[in-house]
Design a protein around this motif. Structure first.
Motif, PDB file in Angstrom:
ATOM      1  N   ARG A  68       0.815  -1.221   0.000  1.00 41.14           N
ATOM      2  CA  ARG A  68       0.000   0.000   0.000  1.00 41.14           C
ATOM      3  C   ARG A  68       0.847   1.269   0.000  1.00 41.14           C
ATOM      4  N   PHE A  69       1.775   1.339   0.917  1.00 42.82           N
ATOM      5  CA  PHE A  69       2.549   2.586   0.964  1.00 42.82           C
ATOM      6  C   PHE A  69       3.575   2.661  -0.151  1.00 42.82           C
ATOM      7  N   LYS A  97       4.763  13.049   2.770  1.00 42.28           N
ATOM      8  CA  LYS A  97       6.191  12.993   2.492  1.00 42.28           C
ATOM      9  C   LYS A  97       6.432  11.863   1.492  1.00 42.28           C
ATOM     10  N   PRO A  98       7.009  12.183   0.330  1.00 43.81           N
ATOM     11  CA  PRO A  98       7.216  11.125  -0.672  1.00 43.81           C
ATOM     12  C   PRO A  98       8.309  10.134  -0.251  1.00 43.81           C
ATOM     13  N   LEU A  99       8.103   8.882  -0.662  1.00 48.94           N
ATOM     14  CA  LEU A  99       9.134   7.869  -0.438  1.00 48.94           C
ATOM     15  C   LEU A  99      10.315   8.151  -1.355  1.00 48.94           C
ATOM     16  N   ASN A 100      11.466   7.787  -0.913  1.00 42.81           N
ATOM     17  CA  ASN A 100      12.673   7.908  -1.720  1.00 42.81           C
ATOM     18  C   ASN A 100      13.071   6.489  -2.135  1.00 42.81           C
ATOM     19  N   TYR A 101      12.694   6.081  -3.342  1.00 44.95           N
ATOM     20  CA  TYR A 101      12.988   4.735  -3.816  1.00 44.95           C
ATOM     21  C   TYR A 101      14.445   4.618  -4.260  1.00 44.95           C
ATOM     22  N   SER A 102      15.046   3.482  -3.984  1.00 47.80           N
ATOM     23  CA  SER A 102      16.379   3.189  -4.509  1.00 47.80           C
ATOM     24  C   SER A 102      16.240   2.924  -6.005  1.00 47.80           C
ATOM     25  N   ASP A 111       6.136   5.435  -8.171  1.00 45.65           N
ATOM     26  CA  ASP A 111       4.906   5.015  -7.500  1.00 45.65           C
ATOM     27  C   ASP A 111       3.848   4.761  -8.590  1.00 45.65           C
ATOM     28  N   HIS A 112       2.746   4.184  -8.230  1.00 38.44           N
ATOM     29  CA  HIS A 112       1.658   3.889  -9.178  1.00 38.44           C
ATOM     30  C   HIS A 112       2.182   3.209 -10.445  1.00 38.44           C
TER      31      HIS A 112
END
Length: 136
Positions: A68-69, A97-102, A111-112
């Motif tokens: 979900r997140f 607060k946006p996630l910081n993806y590796s 995302d999405h």
């Protein structure tokens, strides 16, 4: 005049089932390059859940509990502790607060990822599915 006709349309049922299975599989495969990857567990669990329902017209885009997140691309924190590491039994809520993806394993992570895969591969999905279903 009495007319008694019987049509066997089972061939079409088989074609449509094959096309639906192929579409579900294409969708899952197309999403992977846009999905976050650290150890690969999240993607493997998501693939497994999708494989279990392939052919149903549904695809699991993000396996729980972390899906979900990750899919929404927003940090989640405990309602009480306000920490990403919530206390046992504490509910989490999304914050802005946006996630910081590796980007190490998947440089195109976002995302999405279903929406991105659909935008980038949707025409191919339709073309291949139509062909398998017997259409033009």
């Amino acid at each position: 005049i009495k007319l008694d006709m019987r049509l066997d349309l089972s061939r079409f049922d088989k074609q449509l089932a094959k096309a639906q299975y192929a579409l579900d599989s294409m969708v899952m495969t197309s999403m992977v390059p846009y999905m976050p990857m650290d150890t690969g567990t999240f993607i493997n669990v998501t693939r497994g859940m999708s494989a279990a329902i392939a052919g149903s017209g549904k695809v699991v885009a993000a396996a729980p509990p972390m899906g979900r997140f990750l899919y929404e691309g927003k940090v989640m924190v405990g309602e009480r502790t306000r920490s990403a590491f919530a206390a046992k039994g504490e509910r989490k809520e999304v914050i802005e607060k946006p996630l910081n993806y590796s980007r190490h394993a998947h440089p195109n992570v976002t995302d999405h990822w279903f929406d991105t895969a659909k935008k980038n591969h949707g025409d191919v999905w339709i073309k291949k599915t139509k062909k398998l279903a017997g259409g033009g």
